[in-house]
Motif scaffolding. Structure first.
Motif, short mmCIF file in Angstrom:
data_model
loop_
_atom_site.label_atom_id
_atom_site.label_comp_id
_atom_site.label_asym_id
_atom_site.label_seq_id
_atom_site.Cartn_x
_atom_site.Cartn_y
_atom_site.Cartn_z
N ILE A 61 -38.30 31.88 -1.38
CA ILE A 61 -37.72 31.56 -2.70
C ILE A 61 -38.49 30.41 -3.34
O ILE A 61 -38.87 30.47 -4.52
CB ILE A 61 -36.22 31.19 -2.57
CG1 ILE A 61 -35.41 32.35 -2.00
CG2 ILE A 61 -35.65 30.69 -3.90
CD1 ILE A 61 -35.26 33.54 -2.90
N GLU A 62 -38.74 29.37 -2.56
CA GLU A 62 -39.47 28.21 -3.08
C GLU A 62 -40.92 28.57 -3.41
O GLU A 62 -41.46 28.09 -4.41
CB GLU A 62 -39.42 27.07 -2.07
CG GLU A 62 -38.02 26.52 -1.88
CD GLU A 62 -37.91 25.61 -0.67
OE1 GLU A 62 -37.15 24.63 -0.77
OE2 GLU A 62 -38.55 25.88 0.37
N VAL A 63 -41.54 29.43 -2.59
CA VAL A 63 -42.90 29.87 -2.87
C VAL A 63 -42.93 30.63 -4.19
O VAL A 63 -43.78 30.39 -5.05
CB VAL A 63 -43.46 30.74 -1.73
CG1 VAL A 63 -44.80 31.38 -2.13
CG2 VAL A 63 -43.62 29.93 -0.45
N CYS A 64 -41.97 31.52 -4.38
CA CYS A 64 -41.90 32.31 -5.61
C CYS A 64 -41.76 31.39 -6.83
O CYS A 64 -42.47 31.56 -7.82
CB CYS A 64 -40.75 33.31 -5.54
SG CYS A 64 -40.69 34.45 -6.93
N ARG A 65 -40.86 30.44 -6.74
CA ARG A 65 -40.69 29.49 -7.85
C ARG A 65 -41.98 28.74 -8.15
O ARG A 65 -42.37 28.57 -9.31
CB ARG A 65 -39.58 28.49 -7.53
CG ARG A 65 -38.21 29.02 -7.73
CD ARG A 65 -37.17 27.90 -7.69
NE ARG A 65 -35.86 28.49 -7.72
CZ ARG A 65 -35.00 28.47 -6.70
NH1 ARG A 65 -35.32 27.85 -5.58
NH2 ARG A 65 -33.83 29.05 -6.80
N ALA A 66 -42.64 28.28 -7.10
CA ALA A 66 -43.89 27.53 -7.28
C ALA A 66 -44.97 28.40 -7.92
O ALA A 66 -45.72 27.93 -8.78
CB ALA A 66 -44.38 26.97 -5.94
N GLY A 92 -30.30 38.13 -5.24
CA GLY A 92 -30.05 37.55 -6.56
C GLY A 92 -30.79 36.25 -6.74
O GLY A 92 -31.36 35.99 -7.80
N THR A 93 -30.82 35.45 -5.70
CA THR A 93 -31.57 34.21 -5.75
C THR A 93 -33.05 34.48 -5.91
O THR A 93 -33.75 33.76 -6.62
CB THR A 93 -31.32 33.39 -4.46
OG1 THR A 93 -29.91 33.21 -4.29
CG2 THR A 93 -31.99 32.04 -4.52
N GLY A 94 -33.53 35.54 -5.28
CA GLY A 94 -34.94 35.92 -5.42
C GLY A 94 -35.29 36.28 -6.85
O GLY A 94 -36.31 35.85 -7.38
N PHE A 95 -34.41 37.06 -7.49
CA PHE A 95 -34.65 37.42 -8.89
C PHE A 95 -34.60 36.17 -9.77
O PHE A 95 -35.40 36.02 -10.70
CB PHE A 95 -33.65 38.47 -9.37
CG PHE A 95 -33.92 39.84 -8.83
CD1 PHE A 95 -35.14 40.47 -9.06
CD2 PHE A 95 -32.96 40.51 -8.11
CE1 PHE A 95 -35.40 41.74 -8.57
CE2 PHE A 95 -33.21 41.79 -7.61
CZ PHE A 95 -34.43 42.40 -7.84
N ASP A 96 -33.66 35.27 -9.48
CA ASP A 96 -33.55 34.03 -10.25
C ASP A 96 -34.82 33.18 -10.11
O ASP A 96 -35.20 32.46 -11.03
CB ASP A 96 -32.35 33.21 -9.80
CG ASP A 96 -31.03 33.84 -10.19
OD1 ASP A 96 -31.02 34.74 -11.07
OD2 ASP A 96 -29.99 33.45 -9.61
N ALA A 97 -35.47 33.28 -8.95
CA ALA A 97 -36.70 32.51 -8.71
C ALA A 97 -37.92 33.14 -9.37
O ALA A 97 -38.98 32.54 -9.41
CB ALA A 97 -36.94 32.38 -7.21
#
Length: 126
Positions: A61-66, A92-97
């Motif tokens: 999740i953090e990698v995706c956001r970055a 859902g958190t993944g899509f949000d990221a």
């Protein structure tokens, strides 16, 4: 041939992903943790990233956001998140990221490959 980044801490799943992608003609960059995946993505600029939600250290999740927030060269790269069956809320958190697709493990290899090809086609790589 496209280049696909795989970030998965489970060696058996990482090996399966590498095998499926390699036999389909893709070049694979395999990492066991999120920090390595982020460094590799920034250095190699893959065409697609497959990120496990719960990689050690920096999570998928953090990698995706970055990748989405801080890097102009990776912000449009398609991202497929993998999440364990018991972690459905993480999708859902993944899509949000910023993930483009999420797939729950265990998955059917044919479904995984279909989603990968769809994401690559949408991005103009395939």
């Amino acid at each position: 041939m496209s280049t696909v980044l795989v970030a998965e801490d489970d060696l058996a799943i990482r090996d399966l992903l590498t095998f499926l992608l390699d036999t389909s003609g893709h070049h694979v960059l395999a990492c066991a943790d999120g920090g390595s995946a982020l460094d590799t993505a920034r250095r190699e600029h893959p065409d697609l990233a497959i990120l496990d939600v719960s990689t050690p250290g920096i999570t998928g999740i953090e990698v995706c956001r970055a990748l989405r927030e801080r890097a102009a060269d990776t912000e449009l790269m398609p991202v497929l998140m993998l999440t364990a069956h018991g972690q459905r809320l993480d999708a859902g958190t993944g899509f949000d990221a910023g993930a483009d697709d999420c797939l729950v493990k265990p998955f059917e290899p044919s479904e995984l490959m279909s989603r990968i090809e769809t994401l690559l086609e949408r991005s103009g790589v395939a």
